[in-house]
Design a protein around this motif. Sequence first.
Motif, PDB file in Angstrom:
ATOM      1  N   SER A  87      -2.914  -0.937  -3.822  1.00 38.08           N
ATOM      2  CA  SER A  87      -3.162   0.504  -3.819  1.00 38.08           C
ATOM      3  C   SER A  87      -3.862   0.924  -5.105  1.00 38.08           C
ATOM      4  O   SER A  87      -3.849   0.206  -6.104  1.00 38.08           O
ATOM      5  CB  SER A  87      -1.848   1.283  -3.676  1.00 38.08           C
ATOM      6  OG  SER A  87      -1.213   0.976  -2.457  1.00 38.08           O
ATOM      7  N   GLY A 134      -4.551   5.307  -0.913  1.00 36.06           N
ATOM      8  CA  GLY A 134      -4.513   3.906  -1.269  1.00 36.06           C
ATOM      9  C   GLY A 134      -5.486   3.047  -0.496  1.00 36.06           C
ATOM     10  O   GLY A 134      -5.761   1.911  -0.865  1.00 36.06           O
ATOM     11  N   THR A 168       0.830  -1.196   0.000  1.00 37.59           N
ATOM     12  CA  THR A 168       0.000   0.000   0.000  1.00 37.59           C
ATOM     13  C   THR A 168       0.857   1.235   0.000  1.00 37.59           C
ATOM     14  O   THR A 168       2.064   1.182   0.125  1.00 37.59           O
ATOM     15  CB  THR A 168      -0.916   0.017   1.241  1.00 37.59           C
ATOM     16  OG1 THR A 168      -0.065   0.112   2.384  1.00 37.59           O
ATOM     17  CG2 THR A 168      -1.761  -1.233   1.340  1.00 37.59           C
TER      18      THR A 168
END
Length: 707
Positions: A287, A238, A138
Motif C-alpha cells: 500500500s 492503496g 493492502t
Amino acid sequence: MSSLYPNHNGDIVHLNVGGTRFSTSRQTLMWIPDSFFTALLSGRISSLRDETGAIFIDRDPRLFAIILNYLRTRDIDLRSTEIRSLRHEAEYYGITPLVKRLVLCEDLNQSSCGDVFFYGYLPPPSVPVHDPGPGSATGNSEESPTRAGPSRPEQTPGHAAYLPTPHTHSRSGHTHSRNSSLDMRISSRSSSELRSGPGRGCHSRAASLDLRHTRNSSADLNKLFRNDLGLVFGGNPGNSWADPLRVQIIKAHHHWIVVAYAHFVVCYRLKDSTGWQHVFTSPHIESCIERVAVNAKLGQGGVGEASKMVAISYASHIRLWGISEHGGRTNIGTFNLNVRVECLFFIGSQLVALSPTGKIGVWHAMTQHWQIQDVVPIASFDTAGSFLLLGCNNGSIYYIDMQKFPLRMKDNDLLVTELYRDPSHDPITAISVYLTPKTSLCGNWIEIAYGTSSGTVRVIVQHPETVGHGPQLFQTFTVHQSPVTKVMLSEKFLVSVCCEYNHVRTWSVTRFRGMISTQPGSTPVASFKILSLEEVEPYVSYAAGNDCGPFGEQDDEQVFVQKVVPETPELFVRLASNGKRVCVIRAVDGTTITSFCVHECEGSSRMGSRPRRFIFTGHSNGALQMWDLTTALDLVKKGEISVQSNGGPTAEELLKLLDQCDLSNSHCSTPCISPCPSLVGAAARIKASNVAFLNQSQVQDHAGTPC
C-alpha cells in the motif's frame, strides 16, 4: 512584386519586429547557419509582411535589437538585459553561439555544489524487493486490530552503507519541530462524549524537549480528506500507482531522519566525524505510505535489542519496527485503528495515532499493548511533556497523561479529561502549548494558545498546582475572518495563520519573570501571507511533507518555509516574527522539491559545539539535499544578508514560478480567499460545522474579507 518591392531580393532586408522596424543586410542575418533567419530568407518557412512589404516577426523588439547587434558586431551588452529572457529569444532565433555564451553566463551563478547554505547530498536509495510479510497487506485487507507478536530481528542488506561527510565535493554526500497544532479536518460524525475533570499538572519544560518530534502540518484543515473523497477518485488509495522514488515525507528526531517513499522508508543517522550514514531500509509495502514517525531516543535497551523506532501508516493500518544502532530491525507489530490514520507521532516511547473522526490509538513500549479509544471528533492537537492535548469539534480542549498510561488505565480507558471549553463553543482548529521555565518559587505555568473555526485566537493560562481550577481566559484576538489553521505561542511571539492564502498575524508577547503578562500586553508586529498553490493528491497526503511551519523551538527564532507551486526547485525561508526573507533554497540539481523538513540536530560531543538547524529537502528523483539554516539565520542577525520586507516571492519571481504551474489544472489549488465559499467539484474541501474550504481549480478574482 519584384518591381513593387525591389529590395526584398536584394542585399538589404527590412524587418518589422513587434511593430518596430529594422533594416540590415542579408549577410548579417545569414552568417550563422541553420538559424531562424536562414530558414526565413531561403523560403523554408513562410513569412508575413506588413503594408510596406517588411517581413513581420511577432517578437520582443527590445531583445531583437540586442540579438541583431550581436549578429553585426559579434559583441553583446548585458548591462540592462536579463540573461534568462535573452537566452530564450536567442534559442527561438537559433543563434547557437549566443545561446552557448549566455548559458555559460548563467552557469556562473549556478553550481551542483550549491550556495553557502548547501550542506550535503544523499543519493536516491535502492528500491527494496517485495516483502510478503504483514506489511504487504493492502488497505482493503483485514489485519488483526491488535499487536502482532515480535518477530526475530531481521538484518537489512547494506544497512551500513557509508555516506561521505557533508561539505565534501562528493555528490553522495531541532528545531525539534513540535507535533503541535496539526489541524485535522473536523468530522461531522458523532462520537461518545468525554469525561470531564479538573486540569492536571504538567512536567518541566526541560523534560518536554526530548518529546518534541517533527511538527505535523496544522494546515491539514485546508487539505483533501481522502477518507471522505476516496470513492470520488475511484476507490482504495492503496491500489493507485505512485512514483516509487519520489520523496513523500521526511521526519526527524535527534540525529536520525526517516524518509518515506511511496512503498518503503529509509533511515539515516548523523555521526560526529563520518556524517550521515544509511542505517535502515524497510521492506516493500504494497500500500501507499501516508504517514511516518520516528523515535530516536528510547534509553538503554529500547524495545528488545532495538534502540530506535520507526512507524508508518497506510489507510487504517500502522506498522512499527524497532531498529538497532547497526541497522538490524525487529518487526514489532502491525496494528489497526479501524479508521484512516491522519496523524502518527511518538510521545516518549509511546506511539500515538489519531483520526479526526474521534479515534485515538496508543501503543506502549513497556507493556507492548495497543489500545484504541473513541473521543469526540478531533480538529487539532499538541504535546507538552508527556501530555497530549486535543482540540475538538465541540469547542473543548481535552488532555491525556501518556506518562501514567497504562497505570491509570481503568476499564481499557485512556482517562481523557476535559481541560477547557471555548466560551463560544467554536471548534478548536489549532492549538499550541507553552510551558514556562520551572523556577524554585513555582512550577511550570501552562500557557495555551488556540484558534477556532470562526477565526478567533485565544490565550488561556493555568498554574499546574492549582487543583480544581481550570485555565483562565487571558486574551482574545478577533483579527482573522477565516478559520485559523495554525497557532504558535513562543517565548517572544504569538503567531497565528488562517486559511486565507495562509494569512499570518504575529504579536510580540510581554513576559514578567518568564510568565506571560498583561502589562503592557501583546503588541501586533506583522501581517503577511504565505502563498502556496497547493497540490491536492487523493492518494498520498501532500500536507504531510509540505507543511509551511512555523518551525523552531519556542525559545528560539522561528521560520516559515514557503513552497509556492507544487512542482518547483525553490523554497522561500521567512522569519515567522515579521515575514522577512531569510534565504531562498534552490535544488542544486534543478529537480523538483517534493517534500521538506526543518530539524535541529543536537550538538556533537566536541567541545564548543552547538545544535544546528537544517532544512532537509526531498526530491522527485529520490535524493535528499541538506541546507544549513543556522548559518542563514546567523548571517541575517549580523546584517550580512539583507532581508526583504516582502519575504515571499517578488512579482517577477512569482510570475516565473507560475510559468511552471498550470493554474487551470485541477492539481493546483489555493486556500480559499473568502471565509465561506461554496464547495466546488469532486475534489472540494470538506465542510464540517461552520468550517468551509475551497479546492479551486484556478486562481480567481475573489474580493475576500481581509484579515
